[in-house]
Design a protein around this motif. Structure first.
Motif, PDB file in Angstrom:
ATOM      1  N   GLU A   1       0.815  -1.205   0.000  1.00 21.47           N
ATOM      2  CA  GLU A   1       0.000   0.000   0.000  1.00 21.47           C
ATOM      3  C   GLU A   1       0.857   1.266   0.000  1.00 21.47           C
ATOM      4  O   GLU A   1       0.344   2.360  -0.187  1.00 21.47           O
ATOM      5  CB  GLU A   1      -0.914   0.034   1.233  1.00 21.47           C
ATOM      6  N   LEU A   2       2.138   1.114   0.239  1.00 20.14           N
ATOM      7  CA  LEU A   2       3.036   2.250   0.367  1.00 20.14           C
ATOM      8  C   LEU A   2       3.680   2.607  -0.960  1.00 20.14           C
ATOM      9  O   LEU A   2       3.747   1.791  -1.871  1.00 20.14           O
ATOM     10  CB  LEU A   2       4.138   1.933   1.388  1.00 20.14           C
ATOM     11  N   ARG A   3       4.186   3.824  -1.045  1.00 18.28           N
ATOM     12  CA  ARG A   3       5.036   4.268  -2.136  1.00 18.28           C
ATOM     13  C   ARG A   3       6.381   4.606  -1.511  1.00 18.28           C
ATOM     14  O   ARG A   3       6.477   4.877  -0.313  1.00 18.28           O
ATOM     15  CB  ARG A   3       4.441   5.486  -2.856  1.00 18.28           C
ATOM     16  N   TYR A   4       7.427   4.621  -2.310  1.00 22.22           N
ATOM     17  CA  TYR A   4       8.791   4.738  -1.790  1.00 22.22           C
ATOM     18  C   TYR A   4       9.584   5.781  -2.554  1.00 22.22           C
ATOM     19  O   TYR A   4       9.274   6.105  -3.693  1.00 22.22           O
ATOM     20  CB  TYR A   4       9.497   3.378  -1.898  1.00 22.22           C
ATOM     21  N   THR A   5      10.663   6.261  -1.922  1.00 23.71           N
ATOM     22  CA  THR A   5      11.588   7.180  -2.589  1.00 23.71           C
ATOM     23  C   THR A   5      12.946   6.499  -2.702  1.00 23.71           C
ATOM     24  O   THR A   5      13.234   5.551  -1.972  1.00 23.71           O
ATOM     25  CB  THR A   5      11.773   8.488  -1.789  1.00 23.71           C
ATOM     26  N   SER A   6      13.778   7.025  -3.569  1.00 26.94           N
ATOM     27  CA  SER A   6      15.135   6.476  -3.700  1.00 26.94           C
ATOM     28  C   SER A   6      15.999   6.843  -2.495  1.00 26.94           C
ATOM     29  O   SER A   6      17.085   6.304  -2.330  1.00 26.94           O
ATOM     30  CB  SER A   6      15.783   6.951  -4.997  1.00 26.94           C
ATOM     31  N   GLU A   7      15.508   7.747  -1.637  1.00 28.33           N
ATOM     32  CA  GLU A   7      16.218   8.105  -0.397  1.00 28.33           C
ATOM     33  C   GLU A   7      15.773   7.231   0.775  1.00 28.33           C
ATOM     34  O   GLU A   7      16.062   7.528   1.920  1.00 28.33           O
ATOM     35  CB  GLU A   7      16.004   9.591  -0.059  1.00 28.33           C
ATOM     36  N   HIS A   8      14.995   6.171   0.483  1.00 29.11           N
ATOM     37  CA  HIS A   8      14.594   5.154   1.455  1.00 29.11           C
ATOM     38  C   HIS A   8      13.533   5.627   2.445  1.00 29.11           C
ATOM     39  O   HIS A   8      13.496   5.185   3.588  1.00 29.11           O
ATOM     40  CB  HIS A   8      15.818   4.571   2.190  1.00 29.11           C
ATOM     41  N   GLU A   9      12.648   6.509   1.974  1.00 31.21           N
ATOM     42  CA  GLU A   9      11.467   6.843   2.760  1.00 31.21           C
ATOM     43  C   GLU A   9      10.272   6.128   2.162  1.00 31.21           C
ATOM     44  O   GLU A   9      10.241   5.836   0.973  1.00 31.21           O
ATOM     45  CB  GLU A   9      11.189   8.355   2.744  1.00 31.21           C
ATOM     46  N   TRP A  10       9.295   5.861   3.021  1.00 36.56           N
ATOM     47  CA  TRP A  10       8.020   5.337   2.538  1.00 36.56           C
ATOM     48  C   TRP A  10       6.952   6.395   2.739  1.00 36.56           C
ATOM     49  O   TRP A  10       7.075   7.269   3.599  1.00 36.56           O
ATOM     50  CB  TRP A  10       7.635   4.015   3.208  1.00 36.56           C
TER      51      TRP A  10
ATOM     52  N   VAL B   1      -3.253  13.730   2.855  1.00 36.11           N
ATOM     53  CA  VAL B   1      -2.226  13.626   3.893  1.00 36.11           C
ATOM     54  C   VAL B   1      -1.320  12.432   3.594  1.00 36.11           C
ATOM     55  O   VAL B   1      -1.789  11.330   3.326  1.00 36.11           O
ATOM     56  CB  VAL B   1      -2.848  13.492   5.297  1.00 36.11           C
ATOM     57  N   ALA B   2      -0.023  12.696   3.642  1.00 35.36           N
ATOM     58  CA  ALA B   2       0.978  11.648   3.437  1.00 35.36           C
ATOM     59  C   ALA B   2       1.654  11.363   4.776  1.00 35.36           C
ATOM     60  O   ALA B   2       2.198  12.275   5.403  1.00 35.36           O
ATOM     61  CB  ALA B   2       2.015  12.097   2.423  1.00 35.36           C
ATOM     62  N   THR B   3       1.583  10.108   5.224  1.00 42.58           N
ATOM     63  CA  THR B   3       2.354   9.687   6.380  1.00 42.58           C
ATOM     64  C   THR B   3       3.698   9.216   5.850  1.00 42.58           C
ATOM     65  O   THR B   3       3.750   8.466   4.873  1.00 42.58           O
ATOM     66  CB  THR B   3       1.637   8.562   7.149  1.00 42.58           C
ATOM     67  N   ILE B   4       4.770   9.659   6.508  1.00 43.16           N
ATOM     68  CA  ILE B   4       6.121   9.420   6.004  1.00 43.16           C
ATOM     69  C   ILE B   4       6.970   8.753   7.074  1.00 43.16           C
ATOM     70  O   ILE B   4       6.901   9.112   8.248  1.00 43.16           O
ATOM     71  CB  ILE B   4       6.773  10.761   5.593  1.00 43.16           C
ATOM     72  N   GLY B   5       7.772   7.791   6.653  1.00 41.12           N
ATOM     73  CA  GLY B   5       8.727   7.144   7.548  1.00 41.12           C
ATOM     74  C   GLY B   5       9.915   6.672   6.749  1.00 41.12           C
ATOM     75  O   GLY B   5       9.999   6.905   5.538  1.00 41.12           O
ATOM     76  N   ILE B   6      10.838   6.000   7.406  1.00 44.69           N
ATOM     77  CA  ILE B   6      11.954   5.401   6.675  1.00 44.69           C
ATOM     78  C   ILE B   6      11.699   3.903   6.557  1.00 44.69           C
ATOM     79  O   ILE B   6      11.017   3.308   7.389  1.00 44.69           O
ATOM     80  CB  ILE B   6      13.332   5.698   7.308  1.00 44.69           C
TER      81      ILE B   6
END
Length: 123
Positions: A6-15, A22-27
């Motif tokens: 269900e998550l999307r990811y970044t190349s900097e290793h955040e989800w 609203v975007a909930t963000i974590g590593i």
């Protein structure tokens, strides 16, 4: 724990978990494992304007100090005070209780799927 698909990811290793505007963000668990035991977090306060791609916080571990990048443009609506008091939550539950920020975003950029992120980290 959140379902990783269900998550999307970044190349900097955040989800990123998107719920409305609203975007909930974590590593990611991968990032938490690479950092080692997390001992300190510096997160922006609610009301802070952030720009996607910019450094918005700091994650300090027993191994190193890492930067937290904003995956979206928007306004911080909440930071996870629990992880500031107990940063080890990021290691023990990075996709659940270890979330870092909630941001009301203005535009959602192109983010990686779970398969694309796994390819990035070689899994």
């Amino acid at each position: 724990m959140t379902d990783q698909s269900e998550l999307r990811y970044t190349s900097e290793h955040e989800w990123v978990l998107v719920e409305g505007t609203v975007a909930t963000i974590g590593i990611t668990a991968y990032a938490a494992a690479q950092l080692g035991d997390i001992v300190y977090l510096d997160l922006p306060a609610a009301g802070t304007q952030i720009a996607g791609g910019s450094v918005v916080g700091e994650i300090e571990s027993t191994k190193s100090v890492g930067e937290l990048f904003a995956p979206v443009d928007g306004t911080v609506v909440e930071k996870n005070a629990a992880v500031e008091d107990a940063p080890e939550l990021v290691n023990s539950d990075p996709l659940g209780a270890g979330w870092l920020l909630k941001v009301e975003f203005t535009e959602l950029p192109e983010l990686l799927s779970l398969a694309e992120y796994n390819a990035l980290i070689g899994e």
